[in-house]
Scaffold this active site. Structure first.
Site, PDB file in Angstrom:
ATOM      1  N   CYS A   7       0.820  -1.220   0.000  1.00 24.67           N
ATOM      2  CA  CYS A   7       0.000   0.000   0.000  1.00 24.67           C
ATOM      3  C   CYS A   7       0.848   1.261   0.000  1.00 24.67           C
ATOM      4  O   CYS A   7       0.718   2.122  -0.865  1.00 24.67           O
ATOM      5  CB  CYS A   7      -0.937   0.003   1.194  1.00 24.67           C
ATOM      6  SG  CYS A   7      -2.201  -1.254   1.053  1.00 24.67           S
ATOM      7  N   HIS A   8       1.714   1.386   0.981  1.00 22.07           N
ATOM      8  CA  HIS A   8       2.479   2.626   1.079  1.00 22.07           C
ATOM      9  C   HIS A   8       3.957   2.353   1.256  1.00 22.07           C
ATOM     10  O   HIS A   8       4.705   3.193   1.740  1.00 22.07           O
ATOM     11  CB  HIS A   8       1.933   3.484   2.221  1.00 22.07           C
ATOM     12  CG  HIS A   8       0.455   3.721   2.092  1.00 22.07           C
ATOM     13  ND1 HIS A   8      -0.464   3.017   2.813  1.00 22.07           N
ATOM     14  CD2 HIS A   8      -0.241   4.540   1.286  1.00 22.07           C
ATOM     15  CE1 HIS A   8      -1.678   3.387   2.458  1.00 22.07           C
ATOM     16  NE2 HIS A   8      -1.574   4.323   1.536  1.00 22.07           N
ATOM     17  N   GLY A   9       4.398   1.122   0.913  1.00 21.51           N
ATOM     18  CA  GLY A   9       5.818   0.836   0.810  1.00 21.51           C
ATOM     19  C   GLY A   9       6.565   0.622   2.112  1.00 21.51           C
ATOM     20  O   GLY A   9       7.774   0.832   2.163  1.00 21.51           O
TER      21      GLY A   9
END
Lengths: 201, 421
Positions: A165-167
């Site tokens: 999702c956001h690394g």
């Protein structure tokens, strides 16, 4: 100024009380007492309408699951559902354990173990993250501590978990190493009920 | 501004009604005799278009609710049932899904029109803040509506957004548990989102009534941003504004229909046609297009700021980006409303518009994608910085350093001067 002093007092109220009109009257007292009672009553009536949104006892009951891990070879993992969330049980390889141990504590973004089976102040060393006495077994809730996505197994720069999702990137002991997530992946309460069986919860 | 009423009941029943409930007078004063500035351009028709879209969403939504089942095991299937089995179900669902996007397109035009022509300045502060509230309610309604089909994007969007609250210290986790009604997004979450998704449009309708009421107290702004001086500056709402609104509504409906009939899934995500799976997060989660600029701001804050960690920082920046709008009437210190007469503001405004589009683009890509030689997340930080600079530094300072061009004496004078050339 006395309570309600700005209000024109009614004649009989003044007569009934005393000769000093600055004193709060019995009427003022009744008014404020009734008002306060009303506020408490409204709050009490409102609470069920708020609390009904919370999980009920059937959801909250600490359901536990038992998992047979005899078939999980080194380098393999199983994911089971516990309280609606995935829990991963990984049998770590020698290499993964070595990598987990090699990390210096000061390199960690979150220095706490986040292990429900240990103390709240335990440091996030590999030994505090792995199962007690079984350093190859790692049991974790596989829910990213950023915004709740499911990280992918065996991926990311640190050979552990990677959240698409956001690394956010976690290492082989499930500790946050890079990205926006603030905490290590949490370890749920669990116990070995035999050599190859784990009860989570 | 609304002046005294010119309504005269002519029929006997009209007089009988007038003495009991003067609602015809209210409607007449609001939509017939109401004086509108005579220089309004097409951008002023978007208020009417938005009212139309609210009605479209409520009507299509009520019909969809007759066929939808808010239960996590059957929700996805019931939506497929609407698409395949229900008579005209495909049309009604596509109208509703694309209607949300059209609603946001119209509201963004409406907001940027207000930003450019200074429609938020005195005496329209309350009018503007009511608009910000409507915008917030729209976002909540859109988010909850997107969860209902119970696809992968629905489920993971709900997970990510409800997790925003866990960023708050101490109260965060209990608030999140209260919102989703469990330890993870599940049937309880779906049920309450359905209930609230049905409620919110009616709350929006209520605030819209207040918005229109406030508008009719202070009167409409106009492209020159100067006050209406006398009758020469205005024309009656009917037929002038009604016919212009109607024409632009039809043009907007054509645009809307093109999406519904030719590109019904263009604005959605294919992942939402996969049923929700709590064990697998889609490889690339992105919100619907209308949230992308705020999503880019959320992701831009990936560093700790003193006691505020990156997670709370991102959430604060994202909500701050919306909250700052409510303070705009006091942040812009210039006495001149319309951007037409503000040479430096004009530049800052158009940069702000481009920057907002760029933020939307940045919200749609992965944070480590390389854009023009730099990581997207670095661009997002710069863009976020300009977003806040515009509101918190540029607008407050410009009022003091900018020399506006001279304003016309009246709307009527400006029109006469223009037609004389």
């Amino acid at each position: 100024m006395p309570i309600g002093g700005g209000r024109p007092a009614r004649k009989e109220a003044i007569l009934a009380e005393s000769d000093t009109p600055a004193e709060p009257t019995r009427r003022d007292f009744l008014l404020h007492a009734a008002g306060a009672f009303g506020v408490v009553g409204v709050a009490a009536a409102a609470w069920p309408f708020v609390d009904q949104m919370n999980p009920d006892a059937s959801t909250r009951a600490l359901a536990s699951v038992e998992v047979d891990i005899s078939g999980v070879q080194p380098g393999q993992a199983v994911t089971v559902m516990w309280r609606g969330k995935p829990v991963v049980i990984r049998n770590r390889t020698e290499k993964e354990i070595e990598e987990g141990k090699a990390v210096k504590l000061e390199d960690l973004k979150d220095p706490l173990s986040r292990n429900a089976n240990g103390g709240p102040e335990d440091d996030a060393s590999d030994a505090n993250r792995a199962a007690a006495g079984k350093e190859n077994i790692l049991v974790m809730t596989k829910v990213c501590t950023h915004l709740g996505c499911i990280p992918l197994d065996e991926s990311g720069e640190f050979g552990g978990w990677f959240c698409p999702c956001h690394g956010s990137q976690y290492d082989t002991a499930g500790r946050i190493r890079k990205g926006p997530a603030p905490e290590n992946l949490p370890i749920p309460p669990y116990a070995f009920i035999s050599d190859t069986k784990i009860r989570i919860g | 501004m609304s002046g005294h009423s010119t309504y005269v009941p002519r029929t006997a029943i009209g007089k009988w009604f007038e003495a009991r409930l003067p609602i015809v007078r209210l409607l007449h004063d609001t939509a017939v005799s109401y004086p509108t500035p005579r220089n309004l351009n097409a951008l002023w028709t978007f208020g009417g278009i938005l009212a139309m879209m609210l009605v479209v969403q409520i009507v299509t939504g009520i019909v969809l609710a007759m066929h939808y089942a808010a239960e996590s095991h059957v929700a996805f299937r019931s939506v497929e049932g609407i698409m395949r089995d229900v008579n005209w179900g495909w049309l009604i669902r596509y109208l509703h899904a694309n209607g949300a996007s059209m609603f946001f397109i119209a509201v963004y035009v409406h907001i940027f029109r207000g930003l450019y022509y200074g429609s938020y300045k005195a005496p329209r502060e309350i009018l503007w803040i009511l608009g910000v509230i409507i915008y917030l309610l729209m976002m909540a309604a859109a988010f909850m509506g997107y969860v209902l089909p119970w696809g992968q994007m629905s489920f993971w969007g709900a997970t990510v957004i409800t997790n925003f609250f866990t960023a708050l210290p101490i109260v965060g986790q209990p608030i999140q548990t209260l919102l989703i009604g469990g330890f993870s997004v599940d049937n309880a979450t779906l049920n309450r989102f359905y209930s609230l998704h049905y409620l919110l449009p009616f709350l929006i309708a209520g605030v819209v009534v207040l918005h229109i009421w406030a508008l009719h107290v202070v009167g409409q702004n106009n492209p020159l941003g100067i006050d209406v001086k006398n009758d020469k500056d205005t024309v009656p709402f009917t037929p002038f504004a009604t016919s212009k609104d109607a024409m632009w509504m039809v043009l907007f409906l054509i645009f809307y229909a093109w999406f519904v009939f030719y590109q019904p899934n263009f604005l959605g995500h294919p992942d939402n046609y996969i049923e929700a799976n709590p064990l697998a997060t889609p490889a690339h989660i992105v919100p619907e297009w209308y949230f992308l600029p705020f999503y880019a701001i959320l992701r831009a804050i990936d560093f700790n700021l003193g006691p505020i960690d990156s997670k709370l920082g991102g959430v604060l920046a994202m909500f701050g980006a919306i909250a700052v709008l409510a303070f705009l009437p006091w942040l812009d210190t210039s006495k001149v409303r319309s951007g037409r007469f503000r040479p430096i503001f004009k530049v800052a405004f158009w940069l702000f518009g481009l920057n907002a589009l760029f933020l939307g683009f940045l919200g749609s890509v992965k944070t480590d994608d390389i854009i023009m030689g730099m990581q997207a997340v670095v661009w997002a930080k710069l863009s976020t910085l300009y977003y806040f600079l515009y509101f918190l530094v540029i607008l407050p300072l410009l009022g003091y350093i900018e020399k506006p061009r001279p304003l016309p004496v009246s709307i009527n004078d400006a029109i006469l001067a223009k037609s004389a050339h």
